[in-house]
Design an enzyme around this catalytic site. Structure first.
Site, mmCIF file in Angstrom:
data_model
loop_
_atom_site.group_PDB
_atom_site.id
_atom_site.type_symbol
_atom_site.label_atom_id
_atom_site.label_comp_id
_atom_site.label_asym_id
_atom_site.label_seq_id
_atom_site.Cartn_x
_atom_site.Cartn_y
_atom_site.Cartn_z
ATOM 1 N N HIS A 324 89.197 -18.386 41.712
ATOM 2 C CA HIS A 324 88.858 -18.677 40.317
ATOM 3 C C HIS A 324 88.563 -20.170 40.128
ATOM 4 O O HIS A 324 88.793 -20.995 41.025
ATOM 5 C CB HIS A 324 89.995 -18.251 39.383
ATOM 6 C CG HIS A 324 91.312 -18.920 39.643
ATOM 7 N ND1 HIS A 324 91.572 -20.240 39.322
ATOM 8 C CD2 HIS A 324 92.459 -18.449 40.193
ATOM 9 C CE1 HIS A 324 92.817 -20.544 39.637
ATOM 10 N NE2 HIS A 324 93.383 -19.466 40.192
ATOM 11 N N CYS A 342 96.486 -19.113 44.711
ATOM 12 C CA CYS A 342 95.101 -18.688 44.550
ATOM 13 C C CYS A 342 94.149 -19.650 45.256
ATOM 14 O O CYS A 342 94.555 -20.705 45.737
ATOM 15 C CB CYS A 342 94.755 -18.603 43.069
ATOM 16 S SG CYS A 342 95.645 -17.304 42.185
#
Length: 398
Positions: A324, A342
């Site tokens: 992301h 992440c």
């Protein structure tokens, strides 16, 4: 002669467990004797037996029609809605067996046409009703019907209730491909705790492959605690471009590769080394493109690490690993792994990347300091097993 025929028919009906009411052609009849010659004066009509029979009959078994003193010329089995249960006769046409099983809570009407050795024809009709299902099992399918997915996407079936009779269920899951792709079912425990069966090719799909699943489960018992399936499922999808995402957490680089050629290299920052914030390694498959979502670290067991809206979110695992946009980590892209697990990148790179990838694209992640390999049920981690290991997870091994 008619009184003799009536009394003999009644006697035959009395000794058979499921004899059908027969409408026979008139005239005298002579049954063959043991040596094949006609025994004058005998009248032996063909008698038909159907199993299951009666009310509250057991479901999950084929319908079997047998004939004595004759052969079956045709058999028709239909449910209350007129749907036909196909089947085929055995050699010699002394019996007929349905291809599909009788389903729970259904009334079937059976019509059997017979012929005796002396040419007499008859039509017999009866009906039976199967017991209703105590529990009904359902399933969820991925990917969605008529979608186009990446080369790493497995065909995934998640069951609402436990599946104890995995072999019986797997036999009913028919996969066909447009190019004869080799693959195998494997049973895993989904991250939700439910039973799941995934069909994975031996290698990544070839671009353009068309895949169909015909799950002929109606009338199949999933076992104790799971209940019956009371419908069939049909779905299919197409494989898109040959696209792979390679993530090197040691180099802090993400590389988009299409048809074996590098399309773009993007600086990233992965999970912070040395603790619970490390990233997973191995092959993860892009599960969904979720856009702008709220990410709260408490949902993944990281207490108060973060609670923020995140753009261009692309889910890689059920446990919460995404790729992301992470503009708050801009100073670390390409230099250090400082995320909460992440794979973060700039807004511009994330916008571009989000527009290029599709669900089913494999992310091949490597790095020295990670928390372990993505498990089979944590998203789609089947690619982290060898082909032999994956085939061993089939309930129909060998």
């Amino acid at each position: 002669m008619s009184q003799i025929r009536a009394s003999r028919s009644a006697a035959v009906a009395g000794v058979l467990s499921a004899v059908l009411c027969a409408c026979s052609s008139g005239g005298a009849s002579v049954a063959p004797s043991a040596d094949g010659k006609r025994a004058g004066g005998s009248d032996r009509p063909a008698t038909v037996t159907v199993a299951p029979d009666g009310r509250g009959a057991a479901a999950g078994k084929p319908v079997v029609v047998t004939v004595k003193d004759g052969t079956l010329t045709s058999v028709t089995v239909v449910d209350a809605e007129g749907r036909r249960l196909p089947g085929r006769p055995a050699p010699g046409k002394a019996s007929w067996t349905s291809d599909r099983k009788a389903v729970p809570g259904t009334t079937y009407t059976v019509e059997a046409r017979t012929r005796t050795g002396d040419g007499r024809k008859a039509t017999s009709r009866t009906s039976f009703t199967t017991a209703a299902a105590g529990h009904v099992n359902k399933l969820s399918l991925a990917p969605g019907k008529n979608t186009t997915v990446g080369v790493g996407q497995p065909l995934s079936v998640v069951f609402d209730r436990p599946v104890a009779r995995k072999a019986d269920v797997e036999k009913q899951l028919k996969v066909t491909t447009s190019n004869g792709t080799e693959g195998s079912w494997g049973w895993v425990r989904d991250h939700s705790g439910k039973d799941r069966a995934d069909w994975r090719p031996k290698e990544y799909w070839k671009a353009g492959t068309k895949v169909t699943l015909d799950a002929q489960l109606n009338g199949t018992d999933s076992g104790p605690g799971g209940g019956w399936f009371v419908r069939d499922y049909l779905t299919g999808f197409t494989v898109g471009a040959n696209q792979v995402v390679r993530v090197d957490l040691d180099r802090k680089r993400l590389t988009l590769v299409r048809d074996g050629k590098t399309v773009r290299e993007i600086p990233v920052s992965g999970g912070t080394p040395g603790g619970v914030k490390r990233s997973w390694r191995g092959t993860a498959v892009l599960m969904s493109k979720e856009g702008t979502i709220n990410m709260n670290s408490e949902t993944v067991g990281l207490a108060n690490a973060y609670d923020k809206m995140v753009d261009y979110s692309m889910r890689l695992t059920w446990s919460g690993m995404y790729a992301h946009a992470a503009p708050w980590n801009a100073r670390y892209f390409g230099r250090a792994n400082m995320s909460s697990g992440c794979i973060g990148m700039s807004d511009a790179d994330a916008a571009y990347f989000y527009g290029q990838v599709r669900v089913g694209d494999p992310f091949e992640i490597k790095g020295e300091d990670t928390k372990g390999t993505v498990a089979e049920g944590n998203g789609y981690g089947a690619w982290n097993l060898s082909w032999e290991q994956w085939k061993a997870k089939s309930a129909l091994k060998g």
